[in-house]
Write a protein that holds these residues in place. Sequence first.
Motif, short mmCIF file in Angstrom:
data_model
loop_
_atom_site.label_atom_id
_atom_site.label_comp_id
_atom_site.label_asym_id
_atom_site.label_seq_id
_atom_site.Cartn_x
_atom_site.Cartn_y
_atom_site.Cartn_z
N UNK A 1 5.42 -17.95 -32.93
CA UNK A 1 6.51 -17.02 -33.18
C UNK A 1 7.86 -17.74 -33.23
N UNK A 2 8.04 -18.76 -32.38
CA UNK A 2 9.30 -19.47 -32.31
C UNK A 2 9.42 -20.62 -33.31
N UNK A 3 8.30 -21.01 -33.90
CA UNK A 3 8.31 -22.17 -34.80
C UNK A 3 9.28 -22.02 -35.98
N UNK A 4 9.38 -20.85 -36.66
CA UNK A 4 10.32 -20.76 -37.78
C UNK A 4 11.76 -21.06 -37.38
N UNK A 5 12.22 -20.55 -36.23
CA UNK A 5 13.58 -20.83 -35.79
C UNK A 5 13.78 -22.32 -35.53
N UNK A 6 12.86 -22.90 -34.78
CA UNK A 6 13.01 -24.31 -34.45
C UNK A 6 12.92 -25.20 -35.69
N UNK A 7 12.05 -24.85 -36.62
CA UNK A 7 11.90 -25.67 -37.83
C UNK A 7 13.17 -25.61 -38.68
N UNK A 8 13.85 -24.46 -38.73
CA UNK A 8 15.11 -24.37 -39.48
C UNK A 8 16.20 -25.21 -38.82
N UNK A 9 16.25 -25.21 -37.50
CA UNK A 9 17.21 -26.07 -36.80
C UNK A 9 16.93 -27.54 -37.12
N UNK A 10 15.67 -27.91 -37.11
CA UNK A 10 15.29 -29.29 -37.43
C UNK A 10 15.64 -29.65 -38.87
N UNK A 11 15.43 -28.71 -39.79
CA UNK A 11 15.79 -28.95 -41.20
C UNK A 11 17.28 -29.21 -41.34
N UNK A 12 18.10 -28.40 -40.68
CA UNK A 12 19.54 -28.60 -40.74
C UNK A 12 19.95 -29.96 -40.20
N UNK A 13 19.32 -30.37 -39.11
CA UNK A 13 19.60 -31.68 -38.51
C UNK A 13 19.27 -32.81 -39.47
N UNK A 14 18.10 -32.76 -40.10
CA UNK A 14 17.66 -33.83 -41.00
C UNK A 14 18.48 -33.85 -42.29
N UNK A 15 18.75 -32.66 -42.84
CA UNK A 15 19.51 -32.60 -44.10
C UNK A 15 20.91 -33.15 -43.90
N UNK A 16 21.55 -32.80 -42.77
CA UNK A 16 22.92 -33.24 -42.52
C UNK A 16 23.01 -34.75 -42.33
N UNK A 17 22.01 -35.36 -41.73
CA UNK A 17 22.08 -36.77 -41.39
C UNK A 17 21.46 -37.72 -42.42
#
Length: 301
Positions: free
Chosen positions: A6-22
Motif C-alpha cells: 500500500x505504501x510502495x507507490x508513495x515511497x517510489x515517487x519520492x525515490x523517483x524525485x530524488x533520482x531525477x533531481x540528482x
Amino acid sequence: MNYAQLLFPDFSLILCGYLVCRYTALNRTVWQQVESLVYYFLFPVLLFHSIVRSPLDLGAASGLIAAGLTMGVLGIALAYSLPYLPWLGAHIDRREHAASAQVAFRFNSFIALALAERLAGAEGLLLIAVLIGVCVPLFNVGAVWPMARHANTGFLGALVRNPLIIATATGLAANLLGFQMPVWLEPTVTRIGAASLALGLMAAGAGMQFGPLASAKTLAVSLLAIRHFFMPLIALGLSWVFRLSPVQTTVLLSFSAVPTASSCYVLAARMGYNGAFVAGLVTLSTLLGIISLPFALGLLR
C-alpha cells in the motif's frame, strides 16, 4: 493487508524525485517551480475536492469527530512541547523544530482514504472523509503557527495568505452549504488531485537530503515517535473514552498510524525553512508506516 504494498507507490515517487533531481538535467531550479505549482494550485484544489465530495453527517459521527479533534490537539501539544522538555530541549534547534513539528501530527490523506475503504468499505470512506474535513483545518493551523511565530511574519497574516488553509475553509463551507461538484468538472478536478499527489511526492524526493537528519537526530526521532507510536496509543484510549463503534475505532486507529503528509515538505520549503530536513522526515515516516499500521490495526485493535 499488505501495508508495504500500500505504501510502495508513495515511497517510489519520492525515490523517483530524488533520482531525477540528482542524475538528470531536471535539477533543483526546475523543482523549485514545481513546488510553487503544487503549493499554490494543485494541493488547494485537491483539498477542496476531498472535502466537498462527501456530505458531512456531523451528528452521526459526533463521537468520532470529538475523538479525532482531541487526538489532533494532543498530538499538536506533544509536538510543540519538545523544545521545552528538560531532557530534550537542549538538543533541539528551535528553527528546525518550527518547520518540522507538523510531521508529528499531519497525515497522508490518500493513504488514509485508501485504508478506510479497504478496511470498512463505503462506511469507512465516509467516516474518514468526515475526519479529514474537521481535522485538516486544525492541523494546518498547527503547522503554520510555529513557522509564522518563529519568522515573526504574523500568524493571522500567514493564515489568511496560506492557500492550503483557504482551500480547507472554503471546502468546509461549501460542504455544509450543500455544494456538489458539477459532473462535467469532476474528471478534471480528479486529475488535478492525482497530479498534486505525484508531483508533491516527487518534489519531496527532489529536495531530500539525509545529511540534515543526522544533524538533528533527537528532533527527528522525537517527532517520528509521536507520529507512529504515541498517536496510535492516544487513538486507542480515545476510542474507549468516546465509546466508538468497532468501525469507528478501526477508522480512528488507521487515521492515527498513517505516514505524515507529503505536503509537509512543500509547506516548509515555501515558507523559507529547511525543506530538505522535512523531506527526509516524510520519507522515513512513509517507511515507518509499514510498521505503525500493523501495530495500530493488529496489536492495538
